[in-house]
Design a protein around this motif. Structure first.
Motif, PDB file in Angstrom:
ATOM      1  N   GLN A   1      75.370 -29.868 -47.902  1.00 57.18           N
ATOM      2  CA  GLN A   1      75.410 -28.656 -47.095  1.00 57.18           C
ATOM      3  C   GLN A   1      73.983 -28.196 -46.835  1.00 57.18           C
ATOM      4  O   GLN A   1      73.151 -28.185 -47.744  1.00 57.18           O
TER       5      GLN A   1
ATOM      6  N   ASN B   1      77.011 -29.106 -42.369  1.00 52.79           N
ATOM      7  CA  ASN B   1      77.274 -29.840 -43.602  1.00 52.79           C
ATOM      8  C   ASN B   1      77.617 -31.274 -43.249  1.00 52.79           C
ATOM      9  O   ASN B   1      77.632 -31.643 -42.067  1.00 52.79           O
TER      10      ASN B   1
ATOM     11  N   ARG C   1      87.267 -26.658 -53.111  1.00 52.21           N
ATOM     12  CA  ARG C   1      86.880 -25.700 -52.073  1.00 52.21           C
ATOM     13  C   ARG C   1      85.774 -26.263 -51.180  1.00 52.21           C
ATOM     14  O   ARG C   1      85.716 -25.955 -49.985  1.00 52.21           O
ATOM     15  N   ASP C   2      84.901 -27.109 -51.749  1.00 50.96           N
ATOM     16  CA  ASP C   2      83.846 -27.722 -50.945  1.00 50.96           C
ATOM     17  C   ASP C   2      84.418 -28.793 -50.022  1.00 50.96           C
ATOM     18  O   ASP C   2      83.971 -28.939 -48.872  1.00 50.96           O
TER      19      ASP C   2
ATOM     20  N   GLU D   1      87.388 -28.700 -48.799  1.00 51.77           N
ATOM     21  CA  GLU D   1      88.028 -27.897 -47.749  1.00 51.77           C
ATOM     22  C   GLU D   1      86.998 -27.464 -46.696  1.00 51.77           C
ATOM     23  O   GLU D   1      87.266 -27.511 -45.500  1.00 51.77           O
ATOM     24  N   ALA D   2      85.835 -27.039 -47.141  1.00 52.27           N
ATOM     25  CA  ALA D   2      84.795 -26.606 -46.203  1.00 52.27           C
ATOM     26  C   ALA D   2      84.353 -27.755 -45.308  1.00 52.27           C
ATOM     27  O   ALA D   2      84.099 -27.573 -44.108  1.00 52.27           O
TER      28      ALA D   2
ATOM     29  N   ALA E   1      84.950 -27.959 -41.239  1.00 51.57           N
ATOM     30  CA  ALA E   1      83.824 -28.159 -40.315  1.00 51.57           C
ATOM     31  C   ALA E   1      84.083 -29.349 -39.401  1.00 51.57           C
ATOM     32  O   ALA E   1      83.755 -29.314 -38.206  1.00 51.57           O
TER      33      ALA E   1
END
Length: 349
Positions: A73, A78, A114-115, A117-118, A122
């Motif tokens: 990121q 990212n 959660r990362d 998912e991010a 994106a």
């Protein structure tokens, strides 16, 4: 621990079970990838069946690329956004409108859910912006220390525009050389984000999908074949791209140092570390070769678009000094731009 427990809570992480191919892998795909990538062509089968026979020009562009950027990121994006932009731009540089993409993930055990998912979010957002569909993929999980967090491999298919035939071998003497914006921004952003040099500079990556800009250029000229070469300046930056095209087309290139756009913050970082902005990676910049009579039209077209408002003509193609790149300095002297001797920053994309 139930399957639901593996996805709930801020501390949920990837486990080896997520890559084992069973119930937990299916749940991961359903809860992360299928949820973000859902579209009519997305499949749970081993391959997507796509209507490429409907392509008007009867030609398709096909590309694949891997992404291992560190950190995953960074300011402006990212690894997920980067993976879509890189593939979209590779297709666009061949005169193709991106249509479909597949992706493979190599994820380290313990990577936060959660990362992931991010990253998926994106990718979905960038794919939608670029007008293509993510239709298939694969997921592998490696043990701790065997992968550095997450790697992504993407493969893309694009529909070639009728009459468009850009190639690195088509640059001609008399062509103008255009860049679509300031150079070296992505490389500088990654360098600062790593904090290896304790440099405090607000630099945002130029990471962006550029298919709309390419289509706008082709639509702006009466003869699409007149746009000879388009290349995205990723690893090695604009300088490396220019050396590659000079060699492929057997021409010389003369640049004007005063015309090359470089952001002040990027120039400042390069000055501190003794780096040349022309050799720092870009992830949202194109290098274009086209005849000088249509170059102003292309620049005007690009400047009307959000990711290319600093488009500029930075040089010309000459029959002299074939295979070399010459830089005309701001005081009027000429110097050879040295060939790249290696990657300045590994794991830049």
């Amino acid at each position: 621990m139930t399957t639901d427990d593996m996805y709930n809570g801020k501390d949920a992480c990837i486990t080896l079970a997520h890559g084992a191919g069973g119930r937990q892998t299916a749940a991961l795909i359903a809860r992360v990838f299928a949820r973000h990538f859902q579209n009519p062509d997305f499949t749970a089968d081993d391959a997507a069946i796509l209507p490429v026979g409907s392509f008007a020009a009867g030609r398709a562009a096909f590309t694949t690329d891997g992404f291992i950027v560190s950190p995953w990121q960074f300011p402006g994006g990212n690894i997920g956004k980067l993976s879509i932009c890189g593939t979209v731009n590779d297709l666009a540089c061949m005169g193709a409108v991106p249509r479909y993409l597949s992706c493979a993930f190599q994820i380290e055990e313990g990577f936060p859910m959660r990362d992931l998912e991010a990253i998926a979010a994106a990718m979905a957002k960038t794919a939608k912006t670029a007008g293509l569909r993510i239709v298939a993929g694969d997921t592998k999980v490696a043990g701790r220390g065997q992968v550095d967090k997450v790697f992504i491999t993407t493969t893309g298919i694009g529909e070639c525009m009728e009459g468009a035939h850009p190639s690195g071998s088509r640059a001609e003497a008399g062509d103008a050389i255009i860049v679509t914006g300031d150079v070296g921004r992505h490389g500088a952003a990654i360098l600062v984000a790593r904090r290896d040099f304790a440099i405090d500079a607000a630099i945002t990556s130029d990471c962006a999908p550029l298919a709309d800009a390419v289509k706008a250029m082709f639509d702006a000229v009466p003869d699409r074949a007149a746009i000879h070469t388009i290349r995205d300046a990723t690893r090695g930056g604009v300088g490396t791209v220019l050396h590659e095209i000079a060699a492929e087309s057997h021409v010389g290139i003369e640049l004007s140092a005063a015309a090359i756009p470089v952001a002040p913050e990027v120039r400042g970082v390069c000055g501190l570390l003794g780096l040349e902005p022309l050799y720092l990676a870009c992830e949202g910049r194109l290098v274009i070769f086209a005849p000088q009579d249509i170059a102003p039209t292309l620049v005007e077209t690009l400047r009307a678009l959000p990711n290319s408002q600093q488009a500029a003509i930075i040089g010309r193609v000459t029959p002299d000094f074939s295979g070399r790149v010459v830089l005309r300095t701001e005081i009027g002297t000429r110097t050879l731009l040295p060939e790249p001797s290696g990657e300045l920053l590994p794991r830049i994309c």
